[in-house]
Design an enzyme around this catalytic site. Structure first.
Site, PDB file in Angstrom:
ATOM      1  N   PRO A  28      38.629  34.568  43.913  1.00  0.00           N
ATOM      2  CA  PRO A  28      40.087  34.547  43.981  1.00  0.00           C
ATOM      3  C   PRO A  28      40.636  35.435  45.085  1.00  0.00           C
ATOM      4  O   PRO A  28      40.234  36.577  45.224  1.00  0.00           O
ATOM      5  CB  PRO A  28      40.512  35.079  42.614  1.00  0.00           C
ATOM      6  CG  PRO A  28      39.310  34.982  41.756  1.00  0.00           C
ATOM      7  CD  PRO A  28      38.141  35.117  42.665  1.00  0.00           C
ATOM      8  N   GLU A  29      41.554  34.924  45.873  1.00  0.00           N
ATOM      9  CA  GLU A  29      42.291  35.729  46.826  1.00  0.00           C
ATOM     10  C   GLU A  29      43.762  35.477  46.509  1.00  0.00           C
ATOM     11  O   GLU A  29      44.083  34.768  45.568  1.00  0.00           O
ATOM     12  CB  GLU A  29      41.937  35.308  48.250  1.00  0.00           C
ATOM     13  CG  GLU A  29      40.433  35.345  48.472  1.00  0.00           C
ATOM     14  CD  GLU A  29      39.999  35.807  49.847  1.00  0.00           C
ATOM     15  OE1 GLU A  29      40.813  36.353  50.590  1.00  0.00           O
ATOM     16  OE2 GLU A  29      38.817  35.626  50.160  1.00  0.00           O
ATOM     17  N   LYS A  47      46.877  40.156  43.570  1.00  0.00           N
ATOM     18  CA  LYS A  47      45.888  39.338  42.867  1.00  0.00           C
ATOM     19  C   LYS A  47      46.060  39.426  41.347  1.00  0.00           C
ATOM     20  O   LYS A  47      45.191  39.023  40.593  1.00  0.00           O
ATOM     21  CB  LYS A  47      44.488  39.768  43.288  1.00  0.00           C
ATOM     22  CG  LYS A  47      44.275  39.521  44.784  1.00  0.00           C
ATOM     23  CD  LYS A  47      42.817  39.495  45.124  1.00  0.00           C
ATOM     24  CE  LYS A  47      42.473  40.544  46.132  1.00  0.00           C
ATOM     25  NZ  LYS A  47      41.029  40.655  46.308  1.00  0.00           N
ATOM     26  N   ARG A  96      30.107  44.052  49.911  1.00  0.00           N
ATOM     27  CA  ARG A  96      30.532  42.662  49.926  1.00  0.00           C
ATOM     28  C   ARG A  96      29.979  41.969  51.165  1.00  0.00           C
ATOM     29  O   ARG A  96      29.973  42.551  52.251  1.00  0.00           O
ATOM     30  CB  ARG A  96      32.075  42.591  49.961  1.00  0.00           C
ATOM     31  CG  ARG A  96      32.740  43.420  48.866  1.00  0.00           C
ATOM     32  CD  ARG A  96      32.696  42.724  47.549  1.00  0.00           C
ATOM     33  NE  ARG A  96      33.492  41.529  47.572  1.00  0.00           N
ATOM     34  CZ  ARG A  96      34.784  41.489  47.268  1.00  0.00           C
ATOM     35  NH1 ARG A  96      35.420  42.572  46.908  1.00  0.00           N
ATOM     36  NH2 ARG A  96      35.436  40.348  47.318  1.00  0.00           N
TER      37      ARG A  96
END
Ligand SMILES: [Zn+2]
Length: 268
Positions: free
Chosen positions: A2-3, A51, A250
């Site tokens: 999700p962004e 978010k 990441r």
């Protein structure tokens, strides 16, 4: 993953399914709120903030959820089969006479007073897709720590809200600098471009089911997920290495020719 754009799409789905209707079903499967019952209350609106998702219901309550890495909200017509994952991954169910929203794998789910929303989203920088968007404030926030690598600063939602790991790599590619470039070394021209470019990327993808940063049909992303494949601009092999976001490493992608600045030597 999700962004900001994904969260906005989820909010839109939830809003159109629930807002203005009275809840006939409410089931929060987290220990702290397992006994909370929202049935009989009307849903006022569902709003994304960075978010985070804020579902506001009658009586001054807000259900706050966050999708993090793989959470999702699905909406089903009543009677339709649920397909978002096994039942034990369900964290929340909200339904009305016609539709049921099911929250899967939500790492954050809490009920709070609407007047206390600032406690959970007050730390966020200007929202790239929000009415509070303020490019100069976002840039000033980013430049607070000039020694910080650009990629890390972009993921810090206190600077600006909405950029996740995919946009981080793509935005650095579009700016022509590596994610490891210290912010203080970003040229004034690029610094001036950054907020507008970030917003453009998210705007462009606001309602798109598949994220696209290239504007091309044959290839959706410039570098993200394309390790060892040719750069769309110069044909050099795209590289991949991990970069921290303050809490964990990441996967990060860049083109060693199109992007200037430091980069790990051990990248693949
Ligand atoms: Zn290249």
């Amino acid at each position: 993953m999700p962004e900001g754009d994904t969260v906005r799409q989820a909010a839109k789905r939830l809003h159109s399914a629930l807002a203005g209707t009275v809840l006939t079903r409410s089931d929060l499967r987290v220990p702290r709120f397992a006994t909370a019952d929202l049935t009989g209350r009307a849903v006022l609106d569902v709003t994304p903030r960075g978010k985070h998702l804020l579902t506001r219901v009658e009586g001054g309550l807000t259900l706050h959820s966050h999708l993090r890495m793989d959470g999702s909200w699905r909406v089903y017509a009543n009677g339709q089969r649920w397909s978002g994952g096994p039942a034990h991954q369900i964290r929340a169910i909200l339904g009305n006479a016609d539709r049921t929203a099911v929250g899967y794998r939500l790492p954050v789910l809490e009920l709070l007073r609407t007047t206390d929303e600032d406690r959970v989203v007050g730390h966020l920088g200007p929202d790239l897709l929000g009415p509070d968007w303020d490019p100069s404030l976002a840039m000033a926030n980013l430049l607070r720590d000039p020694a910080l690598p650009l990629g890390e600063a972009l993921l810090d939602q206190r600077n600006l809200a909405g950029i996740g790991n995919v946009y981080k790599s793509e935005l650095c590619f579009l700016l022509g600098v590596t994610p490891w470039l210290p912010l203080g070394e970003l040229s004034p021209e690029r610094a001036a471009q950054l907020p507008g470019l970030a917003r453009k990327l998210l705007e462009y993808n606001r309602d798109r089911p598949v994220r696209n940063t290239t504007g091309r049909r044959d290839q959706n992303l410039f570098v993200y997920g394309r390790a060892a494949r040719p750069c769309l601009r110069c044909r050099t092999e795209v590289r991949r290495a991990d970069q921290g976001d303050g809490s964990r490493e990441r996967p990060t992608y860049w083109c060693p020719v199109c992007q200037q600045g430091p980069a790990p030597v051990s990248g693949s």
